[in-house]
Structures are given as structure tokens and as C-alpha cells.
Design a protein around this motif. Structure first.
Motif, short mmCIF file in Angstrom:
data_model
loop_
_atom_site.label_atom_id
_atom_site.label_comp_id
_atom_site.label_asym_id
_atom_site.label_seq_id
_atom_site.Cartn_x
_atom_site.Cartn_y
_atom_site.Cartn_z
N ALA A 24 50.69 69.76 13.97
CA ALA A 24 49.88 69.51 12.88
C ALA A 24 49.36 67.67 13.05
CB ALA A 24 50.56 69.47 11.37
N GLY A 25 49.86 67.30 14.17
CA GLY A 25 49.43 65.76 14.34
C GLY A 25 50.42 64.91 13.47
N VAL A 26 51.31 65.39 13.22
CA VAL A 26 52.56 64.45 12.62
C VAL A 26 53.65 63.90 13.78
CG1 VAL A 26 54.44 64.07 10.99
CG2 VAL A 26 52.61 65.63 10.43
N LYS A 27 53.82 62.48 13.69
CA LYS A 27 54.72 61.91 14.91
C LYS A 27 56.07 62.42 14.64
CE LYS A 27 54.59 57.41 15.67
NZ LYS A 27 54.90 56.12 15.62
N VAL A 28 56.54 62.97 15.69
CA VAL A 28 57.93 63.70 15.53
C VAL A 28 58.92 62.85 16.43
CG1 VAL A 28 57.33 65.77 14.75
CG2 VAL A 28 57.49 65.48 17.22
N GLY A 29 58.39 61.89 17.12
CA GLY A 29 59.42 61.24 17.82
C GLY A 29 58.65 59.71 18.58
N SER A 30 59.70 58.94 18.76
CA SER A 30 58.84 57.64 19.28
C SER A 30 60.39 56.99 20.14
CB SER A 30 58.79 56.54 18.34
OG SER A 30 58.51 55.35 18.57
N THR A 31 59.85 56.69 21.30
CA THR A 31 60.71 56.10 22.34
C THR A 31 60.14 55.14 22.80
OG1 THR A 31 61.80 58.38 22.54
CG2 THR A 31 62.36 56.78 24.25
N PHE A 32 60.86 53.98 23.28
CA PHE A 32 60.51 52.70 24.02
C PHE A 32 61.13 52.84 25.44
CE2 PHE A 32 59.78 51.55 19.75
CZ PHE A 32 58.41 50.76 19.81
N TYR A 33 60.12 52.47 26.33
CA TYR A 33 60.25 52.47 27.76
C TYR A 33 60.08 51.27 28.35
CZ TYR A 33 60.81 57.60 27.42
OH TYR A 33 61.14 59.00 27.35
N ARG A 34 60.96 50.86 29.39
CA ARG A 34 60.74 49.81 30.21
C ARG A 34 61.00 50.11 31.90
NH1 ARG A 34 64.32 44.87 29.25
NH2 ARG A 34 63.06 44.89 27.45
N ASP A 35 60.15 50.38 32.77
CA ASP A 35 60.14 50.69 34.14
C ASP A 35 60.59 52.12 34.05
OD1 ASP A 35 59.26 48.35 35.09
OD2 ASP A 35 61.20 47.31 35.01
N GLY A 36 60.29 52.81 33.24
CA GLY A 36 60.62 54.41 33.34
C GLY A 36 61.82 54.79 32.76
N LYS A 37 62.47 53.69 32.11
CA LYS A 37 63.75 54.06 31.61
C LYS A 37 63.72 53.68 29.91
CE LYS A 37 66.51 53.16 35.75
NZ LYS A 37 67.35 52.38 36.36
N LYS A 38 64.61 54.53 29.16
CA LYS A 38 64.60 54.29 27.91
C LYS A 38 65.23 53.01 27.74
CE LYS A 38 64.99 59.19 26.76
NZ LYS A 38 65.86 60.08 26.37
N GLU A 39 64.57 52.23 26.62
CA GLU A 39 64.82 50.87 26.28
C GLU A 39 64.68 50.55 24.88
OE1 GLU A 39 67.11 47.44 27.37
OE2 GLU A 39 66.68 48.97 29.05
N GLY A 40 65.78 50.21 24.17
CA GLY A 40 65.54 50.12 22.64
C GLY A 40 65.62 51.09 21.95
N ILE A 41 65.16 51.29 20.64
CA ILE A 41 65.25 52.18 19.52
C ILE A 41 64.35 53.44 19.74
CG2 ILE A 41 65.34 52.79 17.32
CD1 ILE A 41 66.12 49.69 16.75
N ALA A 42 65.14 54.62 19.87
CA ALA A 42 64.35 55.96 19.82
C ALA A 42 64.39 56.49 18.47
CB ALA A 42 65.02 56.94 20.86
N THR A 43 63.28 56.77 18.14
CA THR A 43 63.25 57.53 16.43
C THR A 43 62.89 59.05 16.52
OG1 THR A 43 62.70 55.22 15.87
CG2 THR A 43 62.43 56.76 14.30
N LEU A 44 63.56 59.79 15.85
CA LEU A 44 63.54 61.10 15.61
C LEU A 44 63.00 61.22 14.08
CD1 LEU A 44 66.12 62.73 17.56
CD2 LEU A 44 64.04 62.31 18.31
N TYR A 45 61.84 62.06 14.14
CA TYR A 45 61.19 62.55 12.64
C TYR A 45 61.27 63.90 12.51
CZ TYR A 45 59.61 57.68 12.85
OH TYR A 45 59.51 56.28 13.21
N SER A 46 61.25 64.32 11.33
CA SER A 46 61.38 65.81 10.98
C SER A 46 59.76 66.26 11.20
CB SER A 46 61.49 66.21 9.45
OG SER A 46 60.53 65.48 8.49
#
Length: 70
Positions: A24-46
Motif C-alpha cells: 500500500a506504500g506505507v513505511k513498515v521498516g527503517s534501518t540505518f547503515y554504515r559501510d553495509g552494517k546496521k548502525e543506529g536505531i532500526a524502527t519497525l511499523y505495522s
């Protein structure tokens, strides 16, 4: 189900925010990366965009708080 991914690659590695969207075009996830690795806060949405969880990452490993929202 993830329908679209909006991400930036630098030298074939993820860098910055990677966002996932459902059919439906609704954001369901957001993850920050640095040099291909997760770095920072990842957020999950319904499926309807409500905040479900945040998880902290350092060097591609969970580190710090993981918070679930109801």
C-alpha cells in the motif's frame, strides 16, 4: 510483505537510511547503515504505519535498548 526498498549504496555497501514499504506504500521498516552494517536505531511499523518497535544497533549487532510499543 515488503513491496519496495528505498536505500543508498556507496561502493556496493548500504549507507544511510534504508526504508521498506508495503504494497500500500506505507513505511513498515527503517534501518540505518554504515559501510553495509546496521548502525543506529532500526524502527519497525505495522502494516498501517503505527510504531511497533525500535532496536539499537552497533556494528551490525543489537546493542542497547529494544523497545516494543502497544
Amino acid at each position: 510483505k515488503v513491496k519496495a526498498l528505498d536505500a543508498y549504496y556507496l561502493e556496493d555497501k548500504l549507507n544511510g537510511e534504508a526504508c521498506e514499504y508495503n504494497q500500500a506504500g506505507v513505511k513498515v521498516g527503517s534501518t540505518f547503515y554504515r559501510d553495509g552494517k546496521k548502525e543506529g536505531i532500526a524502527t519497525l511499523y505495522s502494516e498501517d504505519g503505527q510504531l511497533l518497535m525500535t532496536v539499537e544497533f552497533v556494528n551490525d549487532e543489537r546493542h542497547g535498548l529494544a523497545i516494543s510499543y502497544y
